[in-house]
Design an enzyme around this catalytic site. Structure first.
Site, PDB file in Angstrom:
ATOM      1  N   CYS A  79       3.584   0.969  -6.810  1.00 14.49           N
ATOM      2  CA  CYS A  79       2.247   1.362  -7.248  1.00 14.49           C
ATOM      3  C   CYS A  79       2.121   2.888  -7.396  1.00 14.49           C
ATOM      4  O   CYS A  79       2.647   3.457  -8.339  1.00 14.49           O
ATOM      5  CB  CYS A  79       1.190   0.788  -6.323  1.00 14.49           C
ATOM      6  SG  CYS A  79      -0.454   0.753  -7.088  1.00 14.49           S
ATOM      7  N   HIS A 170       2.102  -4.872  -6.405  1.00 19.66           N
ATOM      8  CA  HIS A 170       2.413  -4.882  -4.969  1.00 19.66           C
ATOM      9  C   HIS A 170       3.198  -6.148  -4.599  1.00 19.66           C
ATOM     10  O   HIS A 170       2.613  -7.215  -4.409  1.00 19.66           O
ATOM     11  CB  HIS A 170       1.124  -4.830  -4.142  1.00 19.66           C
ATOM     12  CG  HIS A 170       0.426  -3.518  -4.204  1.00 19.66           C
ATOM     13  ND1 HIS A 170       0.721  -2.471  -3.356  1.00 19.66           N
ATOM     14  CD2 HIS A 170      -0.552  -3.064  -5.027  1.00 19.66           C
ATOM     15  CE1 HIS A 170      -0.051  -1.438  -3.647  1.00 19.66           C
ATOM     16  NE2 HIS A 170      -0.840  -1.766  -4.657  1.00 19.66           N
ATOM     17  N   GLU A 172       4.537  -6.758  -1.816  1.00 19.67           N
ATOM     18  CA  GLU A 172       4.355  -7.052  -0.392  1.00 19.67           C
ATOM     19  C   GLU A 172       3.177  -7.961  -0.111  1.00 19.67           C
ATOM     20  O   GLU A 172       3.087  -8.577   0.967  1.00 19.67           O
ATOM     21  CB  GLU A 172       4.202  -5.745   0.399  1.00 19.67           C
ATOM     22  CG  GLU A 172       2.922  -4.956   0.146  1.00 19.67           C
ATOM     23  CD  GLU A 172       2.985  -4.001  -1.030  1.00 19.67           C
ATOM     24  OE1 GLU A 172       2.190  -3.053  -1.072  1.00 19.67           O
ATOM     25  OE2 GLU A 172       3.839  -4.206  -1.927  1.00 19.67           O
ATOM     26  N   SER A 230       2.530  -9.864  28.328  1.00 19.62           N
ATOM     27  CA  SER A 230       3.311 -10.973  28.887  1.00 19.62           C
ATOM     28  C   SER A 230       4.748 -10.966  28.378  1.00 19.62           C
ATOM     29  O   SER A 230       5.693 -11.185  29.146  1.00 19.62           O
ATOM     30  CB  SER A 230       2.646 -12.309  28.537  1.00 19.62           C
ATOM     31  OG  SER A 230       1.342 -12.367  29.061  1.00 19.62           O
TER      32      SER A 230
END
Length: 512
Positions: A79, A170, A172, A230
């Site tokens: 882009c 794009h 992605e 965790s």
């Protein structure tokens, strides 16, 4: 050393998505500001230029020396990156009179390894106000769309030391249906990446690194019951065993039964965990405080006081472990400098200095979804691995206005009904984050023949990748009706339930 991809961030909202796609190919990558390019060492296989909210036509457009980069490494420009490359090497970019935003279909004009196994007509996602009008003779067009002449182009053979590909769209974004395949073609076929950065390799290498870094020294970790702390605890336990000391503080603002249930889950991991009941300390300190920032600061201060007191009982600890993940790291080195504070975050800020401890962050290279994958691989219980994000201040910022034990009770009961039903109807794992908010507002109702004036709760559920943006979830009406009815019938003090249909932006995920 693993091979690595460098992503130069020009401020695009999609930059993190580029990194996610690269990671999905089992290739390690790092996002760095466009003006802080690291040394391009042998293990760096390529450089990707992100999009940007800027226009290459602006005086303040972000600048980078593309020639210097492509002399050393292959480049993929996306882009803004594609427009910048075109202009930088003698092409022409202009304001478009036919702005493309949203879905488009590319026409592939010639065979190329970049489009291997991709058919012409493939859907892509456009988001640009400028358009590439001309390319210099160093480049050739690979694809166009109905609206624009240059949707994809590449450097001609011999024009540079390395391959240079550029996309006006794009790849992605998930709306680009073959986007991951295109990125894979570039990295695996054109740049010859091996794709060997796997969850198994991460676990093995991280455990070895922790063992070397920590030796026989004691480490303290504040557990929250969430996935990040965790999984950090499970990795540290795998590395140093009994030298890890975990502290789980009940601040009185957890979900119903959460303190007991999480402690039980931790037993299965073999962790050395001390549960600290500090409910009264937090609720007493919060009396009368209605300001969201005031509440956050009080909760943070009391947490530090409680944690320090418990940590000092361990004796001889040298390290404080944190569940920092990669988005936290990226946001601390923003392209445009420190962003405006929307809300202060409740974490362990100030603790390392107060305790005189060094910091260890085993997850700082991972995105949230990668943390979940690692957690599942090393045996963290499913209830924790798949747990929705939960704010550090807990229900303290889901009780609007001042906090009282009664308000917390009402919210815990309503939230328990909502979350339990999401799990029961197999909706919980389809949602990124859900929760209940107790409004600082009462409403008139009728129960039986009596007029009531009781509290309102709002239900919230969003889809998101990382919390930076979020869309509200279209939960079925019959489910919402069932939950509303169950809450009103079973939780004394509530006579109205509403559903929040705002997205981020302009709203935030939490109400405070």
């Amino acid at each position: 050393m693993h091979e690595k991809i460098i992503i130069l961030d020009f401020g695009s909202q999609y930059t993190q998505l580029i990194a996610r796609r690269v990671r999905e190919l089992n290739i390690y990558c790092e996002i760095v500001p466009y003006n802080k390019i690291p040394e391009l060492t042998d293990n760096i296989k390529a450089v990707i230029l992100s999009g940007s909210p800027f226009s290459v036509l602006q005086k303040e457009a972000l600048q980078v020396d593309v020639q210097k980069i492509v002399d050393k490494k292959p480049v993929l420009a996306v882009c803004y990156g594609a427009q910048y490359v075109a202009q930088n090497f003698g092409g022409k970019v202009a304001k478009s009179d036919k702005r493309e935003y949203g879905r488009a279909n590319i026409n592939i004009l010639k065979e190329d390894p970049f489009f291997e196994d991709i058919k012409t007509g493939s859907q892509v996602w456009m988001s640009h106000a400028d358009t590439i009008m001309e390319l210099s003779n160093k480049f050739e067009i690979l694809a166009n769309t109905e609206a624009i002449d240059v949707a994809a182009y590449k450097a001609k053979e011999g024009a540079f030391n390395n391959a240079l590909y550029a996309l006006q769209f794009h790849p992605e974004v998930t709306h680009s249906t073959d986007g991951l395949k295109m990125v894979g073609n570039f990295l695996l076929n054109i740049c010859n990446c091996k794709g060997d950065w796997t969850p198994e390799s991460f676990i093995e290498e991280t455990v070895e690194k922790l063992q070397t870094q920590l030796g026989d020294e004691k480490v303290i970790l504040g557990l929250s019951g969430g996935v990040d702390s965790s999984v950090a605890a499970a990795l540290l336990h795998k590395a140093i065993g009994k030298n890890l000391f975990c502290i789980f503080v009940d601040n009185g603002l957890l979900r119903k039964n959460e303190f007991e249930e999480v402690l039980e889950d931790y037993k299965g991991l073999g962790l050395n965990v001390k549960g600290v009941d500090a409910k009264d300390l937090f609720l007493d300190a919060l009396k009368g405080e209605a300001d969201p920032e005031g509440k956050r600061k009080i909760i943070g201060k009391v947490f530090i006081d409680v944690f320090v007191a418990e940590a000092e009982k361990v004796g001889g600890a040298k390290w404080l472990a944190q569940g920092t993940i990669y988005p936290d790291v990226i946001e601390s080195v923003s392209v445009h400098g420190p962003s405006v504070t929307i809300k202060s975050h409740h974490n362990v800020g100030g603790l390392p200095a107060k305790l005189g401890l060094k910091i260890v962050e085993p997850l700082r290279s991972l995105f949230k979804d990668e943390v979940r994958i690692i957690g599942a691989k090393i045996g963290v219980p499913k209830d924790i691995v798949n747990r929705h994000p939960f704010p550090g201040p807990g229900l303290g910022i889901r009780v609007m206005g001042d906090i009282t034990p009664e308000k917390v009770r009402i919210l815990q009961e309503a939230d328990y009904i909502y979350i339990s039903n999401l799990k029961k109807h197999n909706l919980y794992d389809q949602i990124w984050q859900a929760g209940t908010i107790l409004l600082n507002q009462s409403s008139v109702g009728v129960m039986g023949d009596e007029r009531t004036y009781e509290k309102v709760v709002a239900l919230r559920a969003v889809h998101s990748k990382d919390g930076m943006t979020a869309d509200w979830v279209h939960i079925p009406y019959d489910f919402l009706a069932k939950v509303s009815n169950e809450i009103i019938n079973n939780v004394k003090g509530i006579n109205r339930v509403v559903y929040d249909i705002s997205s981020k932006p302009p709203a935030t995920i939490e109400w405070e």
